[in-house]
Scaffold this motif. Structure first.
Motif, PDB file in Angstrom:
ATOM      1  N   ASN A   1     -26.003 -22.575  20.003  1.00 57.73           N
ATOM      2  CA  ASN A   1     -25.844 -22.369  21.439  1.00 57.73           C
ATOM      3  C   ASN A   1     -24.959 -21.172  21.712  1.00 57.73           C
ATOM      4  O   ASN A   1     -23.800 -21.178  21.339  1.00 57.73           O
ATOM      5  N   ASP A   2     -25.487 -20.144  22.369  1.00 57.69           N
ATOM      6  CA  ASP A   2     -24.694 -18.979  22.720  1.00 57.69           C
ATOM      7  C   ASP A   2     -23.777 -19.328  23.859  1.00 57.69           C
ATOM      8  O   ASP A   2     -24.207 -19.727  24.931  1.00 57.69           O
ATOM      9  N   ASP A  45     -19.130 -17.250   7.670  1.00 64.26           N
ATOM     10  CA  ASP A  45     -20.356 -17.803   7.105  1.00 64.26           C
ATOM     11  C   ASP A  45     -21.348 -18.054   8.236  1.00 64.26           C
ATOM     12  O   ASP A  45     -21.099 -18.836   9.152  1.00 64.26           O
ATOM     13  N   LYS A  46     -22.494 -17.395   8.176  1.00 70.65           N
ATOM     14  CA  LYS A  46     -23.475 -17.516   9.262  1.00 70.65           C
ATOM     15  C   LYS A  46     -23.966 -18.945   9.434  1.00 70.65           C
ATOM     16  O   LYS A  46     -24.298 -19.374  10.544  1.00 70.65           O
ATOM     17  N   ALA A  47     -24.032 -19.699   8.364  1.00 68.48           N
ATOM     18  CA  ALA A  47     -24.461 -21.096   8.482  1.00 68.48           C
ATOM     19  C   ALA A  47     -23.456 -21.890   9.294  1.00 68.48           C
ATOM     20  O   ALA A  47     -23.827 -22.733  10.119  1.00 68.48           O
ATOM     21  N   ALA A  48     -22.173 -21.617   9.098  1.00 65.09           N
ATOM     22  CA  ALA A  48     -21.140 -22.341   9.841  1.00 65.09           C
ATOM     23  C   ALA A  48     -21.155 -21.984  11.315  1.00 65.09           C
ATOM     24  O   ALA A  48     -20.759 -22.784  12.163  1.00 65.09           O
ATOM     25  N   GLN A  49     -21.614 -20.773  11.642  1.00 64.17           N
ATOM     26  CA  GLN A  49     -21.672 -20.347  13.038  1.00 64.17           C
ATOM     27  C   GLN A  49     -22.714 -21.110  13.843  1.00 64.17           C
ATOM     28  O   GLN A  49     -22.712 -21.048  15.069  1.00 64.17           O
ATOM     29  N   LYS A  50     -23.586 -21.859  13.176  1.00 60.46           N
ATOM     30  CA  LYS A  50     -24.656 -22.560  13.868  1.00 60.46           C
ATOM     31  C   LYS A  50     -24.259 -23.958  14.328  1.00 60.46           C
ATOM     32  O   LYS A  50     -25.093 -24.712  14.803  1.00 60.46           O
ATOM     33  N   TYR A  67      -4.932 -15.782  26.689  1.00 51.47           N
ATOM     34  CA  TYR A  67      -5.586 -16.607  25.677  1.00 51.47           C
ATOM     35  C   TYR A  67      -6.896 -15.993  25.211  1.00 51.47           C
ATOM     36  O   TYR A  67      -7.689 -15.509  26.028  1.00 51.47           O
ATOM     37  N   GLU A  68      -7.128 -16.081  23.923  1.00 50.07           N
ATOM     38  CA  GLU A  68      -8.461 -15.866  23.380  1.00 50.07           C
ATOM     39  C   GLU A  68      -9.348 -17.006  23.887  1.00 50.07           C
ATOM     40  O   GLU A  68      -8.951 -18.171  23.869  1.00 50.07           O
ATOM     41  N   VAL A  69     -10.543 -16.680  24.359  1.00 48.25           N
ATOM     42  CA  VAL A  69     -11.457 -17.694  24.882  1.00 48.25           C
ATOM     43  C   VAL A  69     -12.248 -18.325  23.736  1.00 48.25           C
ATOM     44  O   VAL A  69     -12.718 -17.627  22.838  1.00 48.25           O
ATOM     45  N   ILE A  70     -12.373 -19.645  23.770  1.00 48.58           N
ATOM     46  CA  ILE A  70     -13.188 -20.331  22.760  1.00 48.58           C
ATOM     47  C   ILE A  70     -14.653 -20.187  23.160  1.00 48.58           C
ATOM     48  O   ILE A  70     -15.143 -20.866  24.057  1.00 48.58           O
ATOM     49  N   ASP A  71     -15.344 -19.273  22.501  1.00 49.61           N
ATOM     50  CA  ASP A  71     -16.736 -18.992  22.817  1.00 49.61           C
ATOM     51  C   ASP A  71     -17.423 -18.438  21.582  1.00 49.61           C
ATOM     52  O   ASP A  71     -16.885 -18.515  20.467  1.00 49.61           O
ATOM     53  N   LYS A  72     -18.617 -17.899  21.769  1.00 47.02           N
ATOM     54  CA  LYS A  72     -19.385 -17.365  20.650  1.00 47.02           C
ATOM     55  C   LYS A  72     -18.634 -16.261  19.912  1.00 47.02           C
ATOM     56  O   LYS A  72     -18.708 -16.154  18.679  1.00 47.02           O
ATOM     57  N   THR A  73     -17.905 -15.440  20.641  1.00 45.81           N
ATOM     58  CA  THR A  73     -17.159 -14.349  20.012  1.00 45.81           C
ATOM     59  C   THR A  73     -16.115 -14.889  19.056  1.00 45.81           C
ATOM     60  O   THR A  73     -15.961 -14.392  17.928  1.00 45.81           O
ATOM     61  N   MET A  74     -15.378 -15.927  19.476  1.00 50.73           N
ATOM     62  CA  MET A  74     -14.370 -16.527  18.605  1.00 50.73           C
ATOM     63  C   MET A  74     -15.018 -17.201  17.401  1.00 50.73           C
ATOM     64  O   MET A  74     -14.506 -17.109  16.276  1.00 50.73           O
ATOM     65  N   ILE A  75     -16.139 -17.889  17.615  1.00 50.67           N
ATOM     66  CA  ILE A  75     -16.842 -18.547  16.512  1.00 50.67           C
ATOM     67  C   ILE A  75     -17.230 -17.531  15.439  1.00 50.67           C
ATOM     68  O   ILE A  75     -17.015 -17.733  14.246  1.00 50.67           O
ATOM     69  N   LYS A  76     -17.806 -16.406  15.872  1.00 54.66           N
ATOM     70  CA  LYS A  76     -18.243 -15.393  14.910  1.00 54.66           C
ATOM     71  C   LYS A  76     -17.058 -14.769  14.178  1.00 54.66           C
ATOM     72  O   LYS A  76     -17.172 -14.362  13.028  1.00 54.66           O
ATOM     73  N   SER A  77     -15.920 -14.674  14.870  1.00 49.90           N
ATOM     74  CA  SER A  77     -14.733 -14.092  14.255  1.00 49.90           C
ATOM     75  C   SER A  77     -14.108 -15.034  13.237  1.00 49.90           C
ATOM     76  O   SER A  77     -13.713 -14.621  12.143  1.00 49.90           O
ATOM     77  N   ASP A  78     -14.018 -16.324  13.586  1.00 46.64           N
ATOM     78  CA  ASP A  78     -13.318 -17.274  12.723  1.00 46.64           C
ATOM     79  C   ASP A  78     -14.194 -17.821  11.604  1.00 46.64           C
ATOM     80  O   ASP A  78     -13.694 -18.188  10.540  1.00 46.64           O
ATOM     81  N   PHE A  79     -15.493 -17.903  11.841  1.00 49.19           N
ATOM     82  CA  PHE A  79     -16.404 -18.438  10.836  1.00 49.19           C
ATOM     83  C   PHE A  79     -17.328 -17.318  10.374  1.00 49.19           C
ATOM     84  O   PHE A  79     -18.340 -17.030  11.012  1.00 49.19           O
ATOM     85  N   ASN A 127      -9.647 -27.654  25.859  1.00 45.61           N
ATOM     86  CA  ASN A 127     -10.020 -28.722  24.960  1.00 45.61           C
ATOM     87  C   ASN A 127     -11.470 -28.559  24.523  1.00 45.61           C
ATOM     88  O   ASN A 127     -12.320 -29.375  24.801  1.00 45.61           O
ATOM     89  N   ASN A 128     -11.750 -27.488  23.787  1.00 43.31           N
ATOM     90  CA  ASN A 128     -13.079 -27.250  23.255  1.00 43.31           C
ATOM     91  C   ASN A 128     -13.061 -27.658  21.796  1.00 43.31           C
ATOM     92  O   ASN A 128     -12.186 -27.237  21.044  1.00 43.31           O
ATOM     93  N   ASN A 129     -14.024 -28.477  21.381  1.00 42.81           N
ATOM     94  CA  ASN A 129     -14.085 -28.931  20.009  1.00 42.81           C
ATOM     95  C   ASN A 129     -15.207 -28.216  19.291  1.00 42.81           C
ATOM     96  O   ASN A 129     -16.331 -28.170  19.768  1.00 42.81           O
ATOM     97  N   ILE A 130     -14.904 -27.694  18.107  1.00 41.58           N
ATOM     98  CA  ILE A 130     -15.869 -26.931  17.340  1.00 41.58           C
ATOM     99  C   ILE A 130     -16.422 -27.820  16.237  1.00 41.58           C
ATOM    100  O   ILE A 130     -15.694 -28.244  15.356  1.00 41.58           O
ATOM    101  N   ASP A 131     -17.702 -28.140  16.306  1.00 37.41           N
ATOM    102  CA  ASP A 131     -18.350 -28.996  15.339  1.00 37.41           C
ATOM    103  C   ASP A 131     -19.240 -28.125  14.480  1.00 37.41           C
ATOM    104  O   ASP A 131     -20.283 -27.682  14.903  1.00 37.41           O
ATOM    105  N   ASN A 132     -18.814 -27.857  13.249  1.00 36.36           N
ATOM    106  CA  ASN A 132     -19.537 -26.933  12.388  1.00 36.36           C
ATOM    107  C   ASN A 132     -20.198 -27.703  11.246  1.00 36.36           C
ATOM    108  O   ASN A 132     -19.844 -27.579  10.080  1.00 36.36           O
ATOM    109  N   ASN A 133     -21.180 -28.511  11.586  1.00 39.79           N
ATOM    110  CA  ASN A 133     -21.916 -29.280  10.603  1.00 39.79           C
ATOM    111  C   ASN A 133     -23.243 -28.631  10.278  1.00 39.79           C
ATOM    112  O   ASN A 133     -24.208 -29.290   9.929  1.00 39.79           O
ATOM    113  N   ASN A 134     -23.274 -27.315  10.436  1.00 40.85           N
ATOM    114  CA  ASN A 134     -24.467 -26.545  10.124  1.00 40.85           C
ATOM    115  C   ASN A 134     -25.686 -27.070  10.876  1.00 40.85           C
ATOM    116  O   ASN A 134     -26.784 -27.157  10.336  1.00 40.85           O
TER     117      ASN A 134
END
Length: 275
Positions: free
Chosen positions: A25-26, A260-265, A246-258, A13-20
């Motif tokens: 956070n790594d 746009d570098k701004a969205a990764q923040k 399972y793919e782990v919800i972490d920085k690697t997944m964020i960079k893969s799915d988003f 249950n990891n929530n990804i908040d991409n409000n730039n």
């Protein structure tokens, strides 16, 4: 609502908040901090009777992320532990001590996807989960006392077992070249994967897979997962079960799915569990 393992509040249950947000956070959604060991410390480990069990070079095949998570692929994973390593993984993972629960333990990992095999030496493995944690499946001499109720695993392919790691019984020295190689080591681009046994005894083995795919089909970012055949070996015994990888919800997944570098923040939150 993911259907399999609804008690695993702290796992999926990891929530990804991409409000730039400017707070980048790594790996903030993953509390495994002991695998960031690419340092210049002069590691002292000396003689270790277990070292030769996990020594050697990796053998890497060219299967891809898409191959690994394709539901038509045949995937087999083998975890090869020493008796001590798996027993301590089980005991430390249920100790109630955060540092011990987060400690990685060495194992060799063999991954076969559609007949192509990769072998990773000295991978970090630890128990994961909340109320699912269980230490009653393995004895100190490496015999499986329960071959049905096992545990969930987290595997880290970049972990080093030097003096900066939390491991208190398996410590090695590494050259700078070995440190650099380990820091870059991945399985199909993933730094970590999660392996979950069928704790809810879902006879179809598909509820969680269907839920995650349904999310992606409607544009909701979610993990990839696939059914695997997992064999856990010690020096004395072996057990094989169907697991989910399972793919782990972490920085690697964020960079893969988003892309746009701004969205990764954006911020990455992890829901945790406590008694």
């Amino acid at each position: 609502n993911n259907s399999n393992g609804s008690d695993e509040t702290g796992d999926n249950n990891n929530n990804i908040d991409n409000n730039n947000n400017n707070n980048n956070n790594d790996d903030s959604g993953d509390t495994d901090n002991n695998d960031n060991n690419n340092n210049n410390d002069d590691d002292n480990g000396g003689d270790n009777k277990e070292e030769d069990k996990f020594a050697g070079e990796d053998t890497i095949s060219n299967f891809t992320f898409e191959d690994f998570f394709n539901p038509t692929s045949k995937i087999e994973i083998s975890l090869d532990f020493s008796n001590e390593s798996l027993y301590k993984l089980a005991q430390y993972g249920t100790s109630g001590n955060f540092d011990k629960e987060e400690m990685y333990h060495p194992c060799n990992v063999t991954v076969t996807v559609n007949g192509k095999t990769s072998i990773y030496k000295e991978v970090g493995a630890r128990m994961k989960g909340n109320t699912s944690r269980n230490n009653g499946f393995i004895s100190e001499n490496g015999i499986f006392t329960d071959k049905v109720s096992l545990c969930h695993f987290k595997l880290s392919f970049s972990t080093l077992f030097n003096k900066t790691s939390k491991n208190d019984y398996y410590i090695k020295t590494y050259t700078e070249e070995e440190k650099a190689y380990r820091d870059d080591r991945r399985l199909v681009g993933l730094k970590k994967i999660d392996l979950k046994w069928n704790r809810t005894f879902d006879k179809s083995f598909t509820k969680e897979l269907y839920s995650l795919q349904s999310f992606r089909d409607v544009g909701v970012y979610s993990q990839h997962a696939n059914l695997i055949n997992l064999t856990i070996n010690t020096e004395a015994d072996s057990v094989t079960q169907n697991y989910l990888a399972y793919e782990v919800i972490d920085k690697t997944m964020i960079k893969s799915d988003f892309t746009d570098k701004a969205a990764q923040k954006g911020d990455l939150y992890k829901c945790t569990y406590s008694n």
